[in-house]
Design an enzyme around this catalytic site. Sequence first.
Site, short mmCIF file in Angstrom:
data_model
loop_
_atom_site.label_atom_id
_atom_site.label_comp_id
_atom_site.label_asym_id
_atom_site.label_seq_id
_atom_site.Cartn_x
_atom_site.Cartn_y
_atom_site.Cartn_z
N ASP A 56 0.69 -1.18 0.04
CA ASP A 56 -0.11 0.02 -0.12
C ASP A 56 1.04 1.17 -0.08
O ASP A 56 1.67 1.48 0.86
CB ASP A 56 -0.94 0.02 1.09
N ASN B 9 -4.58 4.00 -0.44
CA ASN B 9 -4.27 4.86 0.55
C ASN B 9 -3.33 5.97 -0.18
O ASN B 9 -2.70 6.92 0.73
CB ASN B 9 -3.08 4.45 1.82
N ASN C 39 -10.63 -1.19 1.25
CA ASN C 39 -11.60 -0.78 1.99
C ASN C 39 -11.81 0.82 1.64
O ASN C 39 -12.69 1.35 2.24
CB ASN C 39 -11.70 -1.28 3.40
N HIS C 40 -10.69 1.44 1.63
CA HIS C 40 -10.56 2.85 1.34
C HIS C 40 -10.87 3.34 -0.16
O HIS C 40 -10.77 4.52 -0.14
CB HIS C 40 -9.24 3.69 1.79
N HIS D 218 -6.89 -7.88 0.11
CA HIS D 218 -7.02 -6.87 1.27
C HIS D 218 -7.76 -7.24 2.40
O HIS D 218 -8.75 -7.00 2.43
CB HIS D 218 -7.59 -5.68 0.60
N HIS E 232 -3.12 -4.42 3.36
CA HIS E 232 -4.13 -3.69 4.26
C HIS E 232 -3.39 -3.39 5.59
O HIS E 232 -3.55 -2.36 6.05
CB HIS E 232 -5.34 -4.44 4.48
#
Length: 260
Positions: free
Chosen positions: A8, A40, A67-68, A150, A175
């Site tokens: 990430d 991210n 998830n972001h 992730h 993640h």
Amino acid sequence: MRIMMVGDVYGRPGRKFFAEQTDKLKAEKNIDMIVVNGENAAHGKGLTQQTLSALLSGGADVITSGNHIWDRKDVQEFIDREPFLLRPANYPGECPGKGYCIYPYKAKNVGVINLEGRTFMQPLDDPFTCAENILREIKSDCDIILVDFHAEATSEKIALGFYLDGKVTAVVGTHTHVQTADERFLPQRTVYITDLGMVGPYNSVIGSKVENVIEKFLTARLKHFEVADSPCIYCALIIEVDDKTNQPVNFERVRIVEGE
């Protein structure tokens, strides 16, 4: 063929360090293709058109997420236009974007599947069944298949690795932003690592300023996390695939700390 899967990328420092180191690694390690998790990249949460362009110009061929992915609302305006930007495939079908792609490299077709875990995370569709459904659709069209899972729980990541062992080339976890040292061949020769780690501030709490995170733990109050300003770390896994058999034959974990 040599493929590098990168952890990430976190905020502006991560984007800058990714661009600096990727160019060097491509030359030094003879890298043919790069897959990077970019969820991210925009100040620690989400993707914008600008940060996406920075990752692509910095060397990324395929960008996965997690998830972001929806944290920057404008991503919904461009995700359908980007053939090699992925969101987790087990999000509801109504979501824009796609969870897998096939990237052409010379005579090879490389499938990339992005999935998100459910343990300690959102109650999404089953990633195990989702992976099987995607494989039925693309396996005959791909020479190599890579999975970015992730997920939060180590157990869920390991379980998916064994579930897909022998069906895909590699399963890598993302993640948690902390690189694990368990890279290995699973029994049926699928390459596996629990977490790639991250590209971002090293003296941080998974990318954020240390004092922000400590304050939250001490007070249990909501605290805005800022991207840390420190030397960076670059984490990745290089996977070597035999051009004749399309089977993985070697792997190498990458960990570069700025200034060391």
